[in-house]
Write an enzyme that holds these catalytic residues in place. Structure first.
Site, PDB file in Angstrom:
ATOM      1  CG  ASP A  38      -0.840 -12.692 -13.816  1.00  0.00           C
ATOM      2  OD1 ASP A  38      -1.750 -11.907 -13.537  1.00  0.00           O
ATOM      3  OD2 ASP A  38      -0.064 -12.703 -13.135  1.00  0.00           O
ATOM      4  CB  VAL A  74       4.210  -7.611 -20.408  1.00  0.00           C
ATOM      5  CG1 VAL A  74       3.248  -8.521 -20.451  1.00  0.00           C
ATOM      6  CG2 VAL A  74       4.585  -6.984 -19.130  1.00  0.00           C
ATOM      7  CG  ASN A 100      -4.754  -5.101 -16.674  1.00  0.00           C
ATOM      8  OD1 ASN A 100      -5.264  -4.153 -16.272  1.00  0.00           O
ATOM      9  ND2 ASN A 100      -4.525  -6.319 -15.866  1.00  0.00           N
ATOM     10  CE1 TYR A 165       0.993   2.202 -12.313  1.00  0.00           C
ATOM     11  CE2 TYR A 165      -0.106   4.495 -11.567  1.00  0.00           C
ATOM     12  CZ  TYR A 165      -0.136   3.225 -11.934  1.00  0.00           C
ATOM     13  OH  TYR A 165      -1.588   2.698 -12.145  1.00  0.00           O
ATOM     14  N   GLY A 166       3.858   7.258 -12.741  1.00  0.00           N
ATOM     15  CA  GLY A 166       3.138   8.234 -13.429  1.00  0.00           C
ATOM     16  C   GLY A 166       3.849   8.568 -14.848  1.00  0.00           C
ATOM     17  CE  LYS A 169      -0.595   2.179 -15.586  1.00  0.00           C
ATOM     18  NZ  LYS A 169      -0.600   1.159 -16.527  1.00  0.00           N
ATOM     19  CB  ALA A 197     -10.700  -0.782  -9.794  1.00  0.00           C
ATOM     20  CB  ALA A 198     -11.368  -2.057  -4.513  1.00  0.00           C
ATOM     21  NE  ARG A 200      -1.410  -8.499  -7.434  1.00  0.00           N
ATOM     22  CZ  ARG A 200      -0.336  -9.220  -7.807  1.00  0.00           C
ATOM     23  NH1 ARG A 200      -0.110 -10.102  -6.710  1.00  0.00           N
ATOM     24  NH2 ARG A 200       0.324  -9.410  -9.028  1.00  0.00           N
TER      25      ARG A 200
END
Length: 302
Positions: A38, A74, A100, A165-166, A169, A197-198, A200
């Site tokens: 991270d 990364v 991830n 982002y799209g 991805k 998912a929930a 941040r």
């Protein structure tokens, strides 16, 4: 067969929080030695701190597992290469990579700075490519590897205000498609998770009711299956709140238009046939599409 990861070594990027953290914890719980990567930046990728990764490592160690913290960005290939060397020095091999790590810099395309477009692509797409490239030769030598990409419905289907982002991805799905073919002979299997998912990353994007009903722990089982010994290859798995789906591109049956008739008007006239999704099929690779087109051309009336 019960899924376990005893003797396996896994790298999880963006593992200080959210989905990555749960991926790392669960892998360790099932026997894997984990490199908790991270960069420690904020949601938009600014700043850095090793605190989050160190906290996850401590959590794993307290539970009796083995883990190493790593703060590589990364989007920096040299740092990623050093991370892989650290993993091999510490644990001797690398069996699993979960790509991830991610950032968000949402704006409408009209207002988006190209620097923000590039920054998001660098982390999601180039970060996935860099990390995979850094482990690829090791996995080839071992004749074993499991790599997981992370996509999103925003890339697969579209979402307002997330052009950067799209695009990134959707691109990682293309990367999976290629590497799943190239890695096959060395038992390197590449799959992609499309989670909701929930975390941040989604706390101010998803409605509150959905945030309450979802969590990383309800997504991670899908990720674990996709990096297990009996994992499939070249699969996109949707996952949220204990609900799972499979997602893939399909193509309609090709429609031939003769040279004499070929024009924009002819394409318009045939468009209903061209977009007849009841004829759609899945292609395993590009050659199948080429074959379908050539066959259609050859079968057309002379």
């Amino acid at each position: 067969m019960t899924i376990r990861f005893d003797g396996r070594v896994a790298i999880v990027t963006g593992a200080g929080n959210g989905l990555g953290r749960v991926h790392a914890l669960e892998l360790a719980k099932l026997g894997a030695k984990v490199i908790v990567n991270d960069f420690g930046g904020s949601r938009d990728g600014k700043g850095n701190s090793s605190d989050a990764a160190l906290a996850v490592v401590e959590e794993i160690r307290k539970a009796g597992g083995q883990a190493i913290a790593n703060g590589a960005n990364v989007a920096d290939f040299e740092q990623v290469t050093a991370m892989v060397e650290q993993a091999k020095a510490g644990f001797g091999r690398i069996d699993i990579l979960i790509n991830n790590a991610g950032i968000l810099r949402d704006k409408t395309f009209a207002k988006m700075e190209m620097a923000d477009f590039r920054a998001v692509v660098d982390v999601h797409l180039m970060g996935s490519a860099y990390c995979t490239k850094a482990v690829w030769e090791t996995m080839r030598e071992q004749n074993y590897g499991r790599v997981l990409m992370t996509t999103s419905a925003a890339g697969l289907f579209g979402n307002f205000g997330q052009a950067n982002y799209g695009a990134a991805k959707m691109a990682v799905v293309g990367l999976m498609n290629m590497l799943a073919i190239e890695g096959k002979k060395n038992d390197i299997r590449i799959n992609t998770l499309a989670p909701m998912a929930a975390t941040r990353m989604t706390e101010d994007i998803l409605p509150e009711a959905i945030l309450k009903a979802t969590g990383p722990g309800q997504v991670t089982p899908g990720a674990l299956f996709l990096v297990s010994e009996n994992a499939p290859n070249k699969v996109v798995l949707g996952a949220s709140g204990g609900v799972f789906s499979a997602i893939r591109l399909v193509e309609t049956e090709p429609v031939y238009i003769s040279s004499e008739d070929l024009s924009a008007d002819a394409v318009q006239a045939q468009f209903e046939r061209i977009t007849d999704w009841s004829t759609s099929v899945h292609r395993d690779d590009a050659n199948q599409q080429v074959h379908a087109f050539v066959t259609t051309m050859q079968g057309a009336p002379a």
